[in-house]
Design an enzyme around this catalytic site. Structure first.
Site, PDB file in Angstrom:
ATOM      1  N   GLU A   1     -11.132   1.241  -0.581  1.00 32.58           N
ATOM      2  CA  GLU A   1     -10.152  -0.151  -0.096  1.00 32.58           C
ATOM      3  C   GLU A   1     -11.233  -0.909   0.505  1.00 32.58           C
ATOM      4  OE1 GLU A   1      -7.131   0.697   2.671  1.00 32.58           O
ATOM      5  OE2 GLU A   1      -8.093   2.732   3.085  1.00 32.58           O
TER       6      GLU A   1
ATOM      7  N   GLU B   1      -7.171  -1.629  -3.239  1.00 31.73           N
ATOM      8  CA  GLU B   1      -7.593  -0.315  -3.184  1.00 31.73           C
ATOM      9  C   GLU B   1      -7.154   0.444  -4.319  1.00 31.73           C
ATOM     10  OE1 GLU B   1      -6.464   3.173  -0.082  1.00 31.73           O
ATOM     11  OE2 GLU B   1      -5.025   1.932  -0.287  1.00 31.73           O
TER      12      GLU B   1
ATOM     13  N   ASP C   1      -3.914   6.893  -3.686  1.00 34.42           N
ATOM     14  CA  ASP C   1      -3.651   6.059  -2.498  1.00 34.42           C
ATOM     15  C   ASP C   1      -4.194   4.584  -3.195  1.00 34.42           C
ATOM     16  OD1 ASP C   1      -3.888   4.486  -0.446  1.00 34.42           O
ATOM     17  OD2 ASP C   1      -5.153   5.561   0.840  1.00 34.42           O
TER      18      ASP C   1
ATOM     19  N   HIS D   1     -11.939   5.811   2.451  1.00 33.96           N
ATOM     20  CA  HIS D   1     -12.004   7.271   2.957  1.00 33.96           C
ATOM     21  C   HIS D   1     -11.837   8.316   2.135  1.00 33.96           C
ATOM     22  CE1 HIS D   1      -7.593   7.066   2.552  1.00 33.96           C
ATOM     23  NE2 HIS D   1      -7.730   5.764   2.959  1.00 33.96           N
TER      24      HIS D   1
ATOM     25  N   ASP E   1       0.886  -1.045  -0.040  1.00 29.45           N
ATOM     26  CA  ASP E   1      -0.103  -0.012   0.038  1.00 29.45           C
ATOM     27  C   ASP E   1       0.736   1.114   0.176  1.00 29.45           C
ATOM     28  OD1 ASP E   1      -1.752   1.961   0.460  1.00 29.45           O
ATOM     29  OD2 ASP E   1      -2.984   0.806   2.146  1.00 29.45           O
TER      30      ASP E   1
ATOM     31  N   HIS F   1      -6.921  11.200   5.330  1.00 26.56           N
ATOM     32  CA  HIS F   1      -8.231  10.755   5.738  1.00 26.56           C
ATOM     33  C   HIS F   1      -9.016  12.127   5.973  1.00 26.56           C
ATOM     34  CE1 HIS F   1      -6.925   6.571   7.392  1.00 26.56           C
ATOM     35  NE2 HIS F   1      -6.809   6.689   5.934  1.00 26.56           N
TER      36      HIS F   1
END
Length: 438
Positions: free
Chosen positions: A324, A419, A222, A291, A211, A299
């Site tokens: 994710e 994700e 992300d 998120h 990640d 976040h």
């Protein structure tokens, strides 16, 4: 995961480089893939010809449920993966991600002149996001070429982090890493990266969640995938892949978080895994979420559940989300455990006078190098803050820095993760990080 500023040169583009970033089999539903195809480099009054390379298909069959990267006749990236993304696209026109059109009550947006004009006004931000996404694709393609059993986790992370800096043309807080490289193993679901002195080695039997993030002007992409070498893990890898593609399909303007969570839960729970002669149910990790992402804020306040809940909030136009999902054959619930490596300056922390000189110096170094983006202890060592532990504890105790310890399911179980980052544009949903691989 985040920071503060605007990017140097926007960069230029075709929909060439990573070809048709497809979904390998379209678990994402009726996703229409659209690529911006420009004239070949050289025509069209850009900044001169861009060198291209013929690249063979990259074989990813060593990994479970990760597809190959297709052959490219005219790749802007070299076989050595050493051309910065900005140089590949000198006009700042980076490849689009996978485009999925809105449906039902939002179908009108696809052709709305008003919504198109709104997009034109936001294009500067979109190009930052696409530059970060193109870098992410190329870095993970590179990572998939060398990650094999026998490497230390530190070596895996450092090679990936060096390549990210090289391809994004890292420049302080303007562009660089989005957050530390997570490489959580087996029952550890998230927030593990090795500290110096940790000599953990990746083995054939491990399940590793890779990640990592890339940011340009604070716009963070992300994106994560699971590395597994043994076919016995196929179902649990596929469960999170299916869960994430389901979440992407269900996401959209005015989509309710409770509905998205319910659909993800149903997708993940349709799988089971056989380990050691036992058939185990696969479940979503109920206290982990996707998120929203804000500028220099990984976040940004909204959570995307991966189980059904009673949330009445919904997604809105213009938002950027990390979708994710985590699939587990353990309890499906994580707790903080093990040595902490991830930290982040609290986004809206007030000014707090510090008495301890070493803490002041460390806070200054964090603000200069990471701003409000997440960092890890290795990175503090790398910028010369080698004896940082007491000062870091002091910053945590003063509510200036938040620790993010590893999040662990039941010891002996396995957790997988997939994700993608999605952008809810006024006219369509763009899966900006989609690649040939997943």
């Amino acid at each position: 995961k985040r920071a503060a500023a605007a990017p140097a040169e926007p960069a230029a583009a075709e929909g060439d480089d990573d070809g048709d970033e497809g979904d390998d089999g379209g678990e994402g539903g009726p996703a229409k893939k659209k690529k911006k195809k420009k004239k070949a480099a050289g025509g069209g009054g850009g900044k001169g010809a861009v060198k291209t390379f013929k690249l063979p298909e990259q074989d990813n069959s060593v990994f479970r449920r990760i597809a190959n990267w297709g052959a490219l006749e005219a790749s802007r990236q070299s076989p050595e993966s050493n051309v910065p993304v900005g140089e590949q696209y000198p006009d700042g026109d980076f490849p689009l991600g996978e485009v999925q059109e809105y449906v039902n009550g939002h179908a009108y947006r696809t052709t709305s002149a008003e919504k198109r004009e709104l997009e034109r006004l936001h294009n500067y931000d979109y190009e930052k996001i696409r530059r970060a996404a193109e870098c992410h694709r190329q870095v993970r393609k590179y990572a998939q070429s060398y990650i094999r059993p026998g490497l230390t986790m530190t070596e895996i992370c450092q090679r990936l982090e060096r390549k990210t800096h090289e391809l994004i043309s890292a420049n302080g807080l303007e562009c660089g890493w989005g957050f530390p490289t997570g490489c959580s193993l087996n029952w550890v679901a998230a927030h593990y990266t090795p500290n110096y002195g940790d000599n953990t080695v990746l083995t054939q039997n491990d399940v590793c969640k890779l990640d990592f993030g890339v940011q340009v002007g604070g716009r963070i992409v992300d994106c994560a995938f699971t590395i597994a070498f043994d076919e016995k893990y196929d179902n649990i890898v596929q469960a999170s892949k299916d869960g994430t593609n389901t979440g992407i399909r269900e996401a959209g303007i005015d989509a309710r978080f409770s509905d998205i969570g319910a659909a993800i839960q149903e997708a993940i729970e349709s799988y089971e895994i056989e380990l050691g002669g036992k058939t185990l149910p696969i479940k979503p990790v109920r206290n982990l979420n996707g998120h929203s992402i804000g500028p220099y804020q990984i976040h940004a306040g909204k959570s995307v559940p991966i189980v059904k809940n009673s949330e009445s909030t919904f997604m809105e136009e213009g938002e950027l989300y990390a979708i994710e999902t985590f699939a587990s054959c353990g309890k499906g619930y994580v707790v903080e455990d093990l040595e902490c490596s991830h930290y982040m300056k609290i986004f809206d922390a007030p000014h707090i006078p510090l008495r301890v000189k070493s803490s002041k110096a460390l806070l200054h170094a964090i603000e200069q190098n990471f701003g409000t983006l997440a960092f890890c202890r290795r990175w503090l060592d790398d910028i010369g803050q080698t004896r940082h532990l007491m000062a870091l504890k002091n910053l945590v105790d003063n509510d200036l820095v938040q620790p993010y310890p590893p999040l662990c399911d039941q010891r002996g179980s396995y957790v997988t993760q997939m994700e993608h980052t999605i952008l809810l544009r006024p006219t369509c949903k763009e899966v900006v990080s989609r690649g040939d691989d997943f």
